[in-house]
Scaffold this motif. Structure first.
Motif, PDB file in Angstrom:
ATOM      1  N   VAL A 255      41.870  12.648  -5.006  1.00  0.00           N
ATOM      2  CA  VAL A 255      41.002  12.395  -6.151  1.00  0.00           C
ATOM      3  C   VAL A 255      39.706  13.178  -5.940  1.00  0.00           C
ATOM      4  O   VAL A 255      39.149  13.204  -4.842  1.00  0.00           O
ATOM      5  CB  VAL A 255      40.723  10.883  -6.272  1.00  0.00           C
ATOM      6  CG1 VAL A 255      39.650  10.602  -7.310  1.00  0.00           C
ATOM      7  CG2 VAL A 255      42.015  10.140  -6.615  1.00  0.00           C
ATOM      8  N   THR A 256      39.226  13.823  -6.963  1.00  0.00           N
ATOM      9  CA  THR A 256      38.080  14.723  -6.830  1.00  0.00           C
ATOM     10  C   THR A 256      36.843  14.007  -6.297  1.00  0.00           C
ATOM     11  O   THR A 256      36.180  14.490  -5.369  1.00  0.00           O
ATOM     12  CB  THR A 256      37.755  15.374  -8.184  1.00  0.00           C
ATOM     13  OG1 THR A 256      38.915  16.071  -8.653  1.00  0.00           O
ATOM     14  CG2 THR A 256      36.600  16.354  -8.049  1.00  0.00           C
ATOM     15  N   LYS A 257      36.533  12.860  -6.866  1.00  0.00           N
ATOM     16  CA  LYS A 257      35.361  12.098  -6.433  1.00  0.00           C
ATOM     17  C   LYS A 257      35.816  10.914  -5.586  1.00  0.00           C
ATOM     18  O   LYS A 257      36.588  10.075  -6.062  1.00  0.00           O
ATOM     19  CB  LYS A 257      34.570  11.595  -7.642  1.00  0.00           C
ATOM     20  CG  LYS A 257      33.935  12.701  -8.467  1.00  0.00           C
ATOM     21  CD  LYS A 257      33.135  12.109  -9.615  1.00  0.00           C
ATOM     22  CE  LYS A 257      32.467  13.195 -10.445  1.00  0.00           C
ATOM     23  NZ  LYS A 257      31.687  12.606 -11.572  1.00  0.00           N
ATOM     24  N   PHE A 258      35.322  10.843  -4.377  1.00  0.00           N
ATOM     25  CA  PHE A 258      35.728   9.800  -3.451  1.00  0.00           C
ATOM     26  C   PHE A 258      35.581   8.404  -4.054  1.00  0.00           C
ATOM     27  O   PHE A 258      36.471   7.555  -3.934  1.00  0.00           O
ATOM     28  CB  PHE A 258      34.898   9.906  -2.166  1.00  0.00           C
ATOM     29  CG  PHE A 258      35.244   8.880  -1.117  1.00  0.00           C
ATOM     30  CD1 PHE A 258      36.368   9.029  -0.331  1.00  0.00           C
ATOM     31  CD2 PHE A 258      34.432   7.765  -0.919  1.00  0.00           C
ATOM     32  CE1 PHE A 258      36.688   8.084   0.640  1.00  0.00           C
ATOM     33  CE2 PHE A 258      34.741   6.831   0.047  1.00  0.00           C
ATOM     34  CZ  PHE A 258      35.878   6.981   0.828  1.00  0.00           C
ATOM     35  N   GLU A 259      34.476   8.163  -4.751  1.00  0.00           N
ATOM     36  CA  GLU A 259      34.210   6.828  -5.282  1.00  0.00           C
ATOM     37  C   GLU A 259      35.192   6.429  -6.386  1.00  0.00           C
ATOM     38  O   GLU A 259      35.347   5.239  -6.687  1.00  0.00           O
ATOM     39  CB  GLU A 259      32.773   6.740  -5.810  1.00  0.00           C
ATOM     40  CG  GLU A 259      32.432   7.719  -6.925  1.00  0.00           C
ATOM     41  CD  GLU A 259      31.880   9.043  -6.433  1.00  0.00           C
ATOM     42  OE1 GLU A 259      31.181   9.714  -7.225  1.00  0.00           O
ATOM     43  OE2 GLU A 259      32.152   9.408  -5.257  1.00  0.00           O
TER      44      GLU A 259
END
Length: 496
Positions: A255-259
């Motif tokens: 997923v591009t953004k960890f969060e």
């Protein structure tokens, strides 16, 4: 329906099921009970039998509160036990402080849950050949799922308890109390056999309506993990081949953004390989340790107690994050997506009650978010927040580890290690075991991996206060299991 806390009573249950929903495809209403002899008469009933096995992986209230993610975080150096005081959940405190004994700890619930799963898988596998009217493809897939689920439960059992009974079929009544333990190697051999056979007939991907079912990728990742955890460096190439199959499949992507990995509205995302579903579709309100709903109680446990402020709902103050994990993540880009900084919230006007072992740090990945609080049943028991048990970053790091330990391609190991770091903007490091293990702690913090990582790498004795090598790698066998078998079962060393 309450399930006994004893394996042998579970084995005496004559196939009575209390079926509940379990994610996207598992949306059957409870149908009461039905005798085993009258069941498995068509494809629908076989499907309900499969759902009954899946149902167990959601359980978090077996013989007490035994949710894997927060409980294993408590056993590690990621979190303390927390709660109102040391007597709130004494089994959790006992594992946190390693003051476990045959009567005190989380062992009864973990034993009950996983042997119930094994029993249900064995029952379905013993009945399916005589079920009429099944299509060949349906039958193959159900058998594959039942075997993979049995392996899943045994993988937990062997890691939690070490030497355990290996049961793969129906047992005559006269033999119920004579099931002896076998060595872990025999359990792992069965796990590998089940997963090796299952992954051949499992689908590569799933339509939306079937999310929550096992795939070939999930079985392959679990198989690779089982090989890795046996700590035989001569087999690391086998683990590498399994992990590489996943990592190059094109089915999964970081997923591009960890969060965004842990957002409840981003379930079954591209990184998720094995995910345990939870929802409010079977709302629940029983506080008596009965596994009837499909909600997740873990978020309720880990939220700040009596919280009043934005974003988060009121929790119970369990699993406060340790100072050591907060310090390790202090300058890491993953801090805010991993840890709630209570002092920062207080500075913004929020309030909460500081409970036992408070550090002012709380789990963020599975926190109770106001926007997802249940409006049906008992809200505290019905959080619709899934648990991601295996994700791609984990598999990247396991392959990197297996490559290094097995003398494999270090450039490939470095690539996978640094793909995980690159996602959050960190620079490259060399592929050493120390770097890989450090990355696992930071990337996978509070997801339930750390305790077993410390045990299997031989670091637990140095890191965990109270941990004694040769004893605390496993839990004690529940004393009632030993008693009911007239000591056919033997207690694990150090717990007598």
């Amino acid at each position: 329906m309450k399930y006994s806390t004893r394996l042998y009573t579970i084995l005496l249950i004559s196939g009575l099921y209390f079926l509940t929903a379990c994610g996207e495809f598992l949306e059957l209403k409870p149908r009461g009970t039905q005798l085993e002899d009258n069941f498995y008469q068509n494809q629908q009933q076989v499907m309900e039998g499969l759902i009954a096995i899946y149902d167990v992986i959601q359980w978090g209230t077996s013989g007490g509160y035994t949710m894997k993610m927060p409980l294993l975080s408590t056993a590690s150096d990621d979190c303390y036990a927390g709660g109102s005081d040391a007597s709130d959940q004494p089994g959790w405190v006992a594992w946190d402080k390693f003051t476990l004994n045959p009567y005190l700890g989380p062992q009864t619930g973990l034993w009950q849950k996983n042997y119930t799963g094994v029993y249900r898988a064995n029952l379905l596998l013993s009945k399916i050949d005589n079920a009429p009217g099944l299509s060949a493809d349906f039958k193959k897939r159900v058998i594959a799922e039942a075997k993979a689920l049995r392996a899943y439960f045994y993988f937990d059992l062997v890691r939690f308890f070490g030497r355990i009974p290996l049961i793969t079929g129906a047992i005559p009544t006269s033999d119920l109390y004579g099931q002896k333990q076998v060595e872990p190697a025999a359990i792992y051999a069965q796990i590998e056999k089940d997963l090796g056979e299952a992954r051949v007939d499992l689908p590569v991907s799933l339509p939306i309506a079937e999310k929550g079912r096992l795939t070939k990728g999930a079985a392959t990742a679990l198989l690779g993990k089982a090989v890795l955890y046996q700590n035989n460096n001569s087999r690391m190439a086998e683990a590498v081949a399994l992990f590489e199959e996943i990592n190059t499949s094109g089915v999964y992507a970081l997923v591009t953004k960890f969060e965004d990995i842990f957002r409840p509205d981003n379930q079954y995302n591209s990184e998720s390989i094995l995910e345990i579903p939870h929802s409010t579709k079977a709302s629940w309100g029983d506080w008596g340790w009965v596994n009837g709903g499909e909600g997740n109680v873990a978020p309720q446990f880990v939220g700040p107690a009596d919280f009043n402020g934005n974003t988060y709902s009121n929790g119970w103050g369990f699993c406060p994050v340790t100072e050591s994990l907060a310090q390790a993540l202090k300058d890491d880009p993953r801090f805010d997506a991993t840890i709630i900084d209570g002092k920062k919230l207080q500075a913004e006007g929020a309030t909460y009650t500081k409970r036992y072992q408070n550090t002012d740090y709380f789990i963020r990945k599975y926190a109770p978010l106001k926007a997802f609080r249940s409006t049906v049943g008992t809200a505290e028991l019905n959080w619709p927040i899934n648990e991601i048990e295996i994700r791609l970053a984990d598999v990247y790091l396991m392959e990197a580890e297996a490559l290094v330990r097995g003398g494999g391609d270090l450039s490939k190991a470095k690539f996978y290690l640094n793909e995980v770091r690159k996602r959050v903007g960190l620079g490259e490091v060399e592929a050493t075991l120390d770097n890989i293990y450090n990355e696992r702690r930071l990337e996978l913090a509070t997801e339930g991996h750390r305790f077993f990582d410390l045990v299997r790498t031989g670091k637990a004795d140095d890191v965990l206060p109270g941990f004694k090598e040769g004893i605390h790698e496993v839990l004690p066998i529940p004393q009632q299991e030993i008693d009911v078998t007239n000591k056919t079962l033997e207690q694990n060393p150090g717990y007598n």
